[in-house]
Motif scaffolding. Structure first.
Motif, PDB file in Angstrom:
ATOM      1  N   TYR A  41       0.799  -1.230   0.000  1.00 50.14           N
ATOM      2  CA  TYR A  41       0.000   0.000   0.000  1.00 50.14           C
ATOM      3  C   TYR A  41       0.832   1.282   0.000  1.00 50.14           C
ATOM      4  N   TYR A  42       2.092   1.213   0.347  1.00 48.95           N
ATOM      5  CA  TYR A  42       2.908   2.430   0.402  1.00 48.95           C
ATOM      6  C   TYR A  42       3.579   2.768  -0.938  1.00 48.95           C
ATOM      7  N   GLN A  43       3.293   1.946  -1.968  1.00 48.52           N
ATOM      8  CA  GLN A  43       3.896   2.213  -3.280  1.00 48.52           C
ATOM      9  C   GLN A  43       3.191   3.396  -3.971  1.00 48.52           C
ATOM     10  N   LEU A  44       3.819   3.905  -5.026  1.00 46.11           N
ATOM     11  CA  LEU A  44       3.221   5.017  -5.784  1.00 46.11           C
ATOM     12  C   LEU A  44       1.865   4.589  -6.352  1.00 46.11           C
ATOM     13  N   ASP A  97      14.051  -1.865  -7.492  1.00 46.30           N
ATOM     14  CA  ASP A  97      15.245  -1.133  -7.053  1.00 46.30           C
ATOM     15  C   ASP A  97      15.777  -1.753  -5.768  1.00 46.30           C
ATOM     16  N   LEU A  98      16.988  -2.309  -5.867  1.00 42.66           N
ATOM     17  CA  LEU A  98      17.575  -2.967  -4.687  1.00 42.66           C
ATOM     18  C   LEU A  98      17.878  -1.990  -3.553  1.00 42.66           C
ATOM     19  N   ASN A  99      17.893  -0.679  -3.859  1.00 41.59           N
ATOM     20  CA  ASN A  99      18.153   0.322  -2.805  1.00 41.59           C
ATOM     21  C   ASN A  99      16.935   0.558  -1.919  1.00 41.59           C
ATOM     22  N   ALA A 100      15.809  -0.083  -2.267  1.00 35.98           N
ATOM     23  CA  ALA A 100      14.588   0.100  -1.465  1.00 35.98           C
ATOM     24  C   ALA A 100      14.738  -0.682  -0.155  1.00 35.98           C
ATOM     25  N   GLY A 101      15.420  -0.060   0.777  1.00 34.89           N
ATOM     26  CA  GLY A 101      15.666  -0.693   2.082  1.00 34.89           C
ATOM     27  C   GLY A 101      14.583  -0.338   3.079  1.00 34.89           C
ATOM     28  N   CYS A 102      14.948  -0.273   4.357  1.00 40.10           N
ATOM     29  CA  CYS A 102      13.964   0.049   5.400  1.00 40.10           C
ATOM     30  C   CYS A 102      14.739   0.492   6.640  1.00 40.10           C
ATOM     31  N   SER A 103      14.417   1.684   7.140  1.00 41.11           N
ATOM     32  CA  SER A 103      15.154   2.206   8.301  1.00 41.11           C
ATOM     33  C   SER A 103      14.934   1.318   9.526  1.00 41.11           C
ATOM     34  N   LEU A 104      13.755   0.722   9.629  1.00 41.12           N
ATOM     35  CA  LEU A 104      13.463  -0.146  10.772  1.00 41.12           C
ATOM     36  C   LEU A 104      14.315  -1.423  10.704  1.00 41.12           C
ATOM     37  N   ALA A 105      14.354  -2.041   9.521  1.00 43.59           N
ATOM     38  CA  ALA A 105      15.192  -3.240   9.359  1.00 43.59           C
ATOM     39  C   ALA A 105      16.660  -2.893   9.633  1.00 43.59           C
ATOM     40  N   ASP A 106      17.098  -1.721   9.166  1.00 39.92           N
ATOM     41  CA  ASP A 106      18.497  -1.313   9.374  1.00 39.92           C
ATOM     42  C   ASP A 106      18.823  -1.071  10.841  1.00 39.92           C
ATOM     43  N   SER A 107      17.787  -0.795  11.654  1.00 41.84           N
ATOM     44  CA  SER A 107      18.054  -0.487  13.068  1.00 41.84           C
ATOM     45  C   SER A 107      18.302  -1.749  13.891  1.00 41.84           C
ATOM     46  N   CYS A 108      18.351  -2.887  13.261  1.00 45.29           N
ATOM     47  CA  CYS A 108      18.621  -4.143  13.973  1.00 45.29           C
ATOM     48  C   CYS A 108      19.625  -4.961  13.157  1.00 45.29           C
ATOM     49  N   GLN A 109      20.880  -4.909  13.580  1.00 44.37           N
ATOM     50  CA  GLN A 109      21.941  -5.595  12.842  1.00 44.37           C
ATOM     51  C   GLN A 109      22.229  -6.958  13.486  1.00 44.37           C
ATOM     52  N   TYR A 284      12.151   4.951   0.865  1.00 42.07           N
ATOM     53  CA  TYR A 284      12.548   3.659   0.271  1.00 42.07           C
ATOM     54  C   TYR A 284      11.433   3.108  -0.609  1.00 42.07           C
ATOM     55  N   MET A 285      10.199   3.153  -0.073  1.00 41.88           N
ATOM     56  CA  MET A 285       9.062   2.645  -0.847  1.00 41.88           C
ATOM     57  C   MET A 285       8.941   3.408  -2.166  1.00 41.88           C
ATOM     58  N   LYS A 286       9.237   4.709  -2.095  1.00 41.11           N
ATOM     59  CA  LYS A 286       9.021   5.553  -3.281  1.00 41.11           C
ATOM     60  C   LYS A 286      10.177   5.462  -4.294  1.00 41.11           C
ATOM     61  N   LEU A 287      11.189   4.645  -4.009  1.00 47.09           N
ATOM     62  CA  LEU A 287      12.259   4.456  -5.002  1.00 47.09           C
ATOM     63  C   LEU A 287      11.769   3.657  -6.205  1.00 47.09           C
ATOM     64  N   ASN A 288      10.757   2.821  -5.997  1.00 45.12           N
ATOM     65  CA  ASN A 288      10.218   2.028  -7.108  1.00 45.12           C
ATOM     66  C   ASN A 288       9.318   2.913  -7.961  1.00 45.12           C
TER      67      ASN A 288
END
Ligand code: 13P
Ligand code: SF4
Length: 330
Positions: A41-44, A97-109, A284-288
């Motif tokens: 739902y967050y896509q363009l 786009d492989l750059n479509a990451g997620c700040s939440l996922a990144d906050s847990c390494q 990130y969602m909007k990179l696609n």
């Protein structure tokens, strides 16, 4: 050449003839390649409108688990496409786009999280689906915002639980279930920045509007919400509820489907702390974009690939979530 561009940029970046109708071509390629287009739902809006399935994280993982398509085209972020791949060892999964990451996922390494899990050996690990495959592999069960409450309630009352990575969703589940889960200190940069003060002012200016919020928002923001739920739950609420106006405290992409399904109602995006910023858009969602989606389907790149051992370890807690959700009727 295309492979080199994808390796460098993370997406196919070649010119597209202006005469090409990309929407028609995407529809044609879906049939030709027996591909299914799964869209969050967050896509363009223009991508949402051509989805084979449009949904939230739980609906999308269910669809990914059940599809008989040969190829999954995932218009969402990386952890979502990765989840589809984890559930489909033999299918090709592509992401525009492989750059479509997620700040939440990144906050847990994984390194730090592995230490945290080791330091609490009597806890089971429940991770929100917004995390990497490495974090999933360290988890006992996955959840989404649609099923977290019921999954937690289904565990024995004395079962100690680590909840990762979202501190806001974890704290919200603790409050409504009376549990005391140990929370990882992660957050989503989109849901964290809604301004309580501006929201209260907006509510005062629109006393007839209901405030509806996603549980990834901060606790104080949630205190003034009339309804709290996952993306799909918010959407369903607006379809059943009698109000004519809503202040929507989540990523702005959902407004498209809300407006489409409720043409007589008014939806106002909630204000954020920062001035002059479209922060309620997930960058990130909007990179696609439609162009990246078209090129991704044409060249079947970039493709999600994964180490098989990691895939198998990450699959177990996702399957457990899907089985338990089915048993619980979620
Ligand atoms: P849901 O799709 O579970 O509502 O989660 C929202 C989100 O932030 C996805 O990245
Ligand atoms: Fe991640 Fe937040 Fe974007 Fe969802 S909205 S993909 S949680 S950064």
């Amino acid at each position: 050449m295309i492979n080199d561009i994808v390796l460098q940029k993370g997406f196919v970046d070649v010119p597209v003839d202006s005469h090409i109708d990309m929407v028609a071509e995407i529809q044609r390629m879906k049939k030709e390649k027996n591909a299914v287009l799964l869209v969050h739902y967050y896509q363009l809006p223009e991508i949402q409108d051509i989805a084979d399935y449009l949904g939230d994280s739980l609906g999308l993982s269910r669809n990914a688990a059940e599809t008989d398509a040969d190829m999954i085209v995932f218009a969402g972020v990386h952890f979502m496409a990765e989840t589809a791949k984890i559930l489909n060892q033999d299918k090709k999964v592509i992401l525009p786009d492989l750059n479509a990451g997620c700040s939440l996922a990144d906050s847990c390494q994984p390194g730090q999280f592995g230490e945290f899990v080791k330091a609490n050996p009597d806890h089971i690990v429940m991770s929100y689906i917004n995390c990497s495959s490495e974090i999933k592999a360290l988890s006992d069960i996955i959840c989404t915002s649609s099923n977290a409450e019921k999954l937690v309630q289904s565990l024995p009352g004395d079962q100690k639980i680590i909840f990762a990575p979202d501190r806001n969703l974890g704290a919200y589940i603790n409050r409504i279930t009376g549990r005391n889960m140990l929370l990882w200190d992660g957050y989503c940069q989109v849901h964290e920045v809604f301004s309580l003060e501006k929201l209260m002012n907006l509510k005062a200016e629109n006393p007839d509007a209901k405030v509806i919020a996603h549980p990834e928002c901060k606790a104080l923001v949630l205190t003034i919400a009339d309804y709290i739920g996952s993306t799909t739950a918010l959407l369903k609420f607006t379809e059943k509820d009698q109000s004519k106006k809503y202040i929507v405290v989540t990523e702005s992409g959902i407004l498209h489907e809300m407006r489409k399904n409720n043409q007589d109602k008014i939806f106002i995006p909630a204000p954020v702390d920062e001035e002059n910023c479209a922060c309620s858009d997930c960058e990130y969602m909007k990179l696609n974009t439609l162009k990246k989606l078209y090129l991704c389907m044409k060249y079947e790149l970039p493709e999600i690939t994964m180490d098989e051992n990691l895939r198998q370890r990450a699959e177990k807690p996702i399957r457990r979530m899907l089985e338990m959700s089915n048993q619980l009727g979620i």
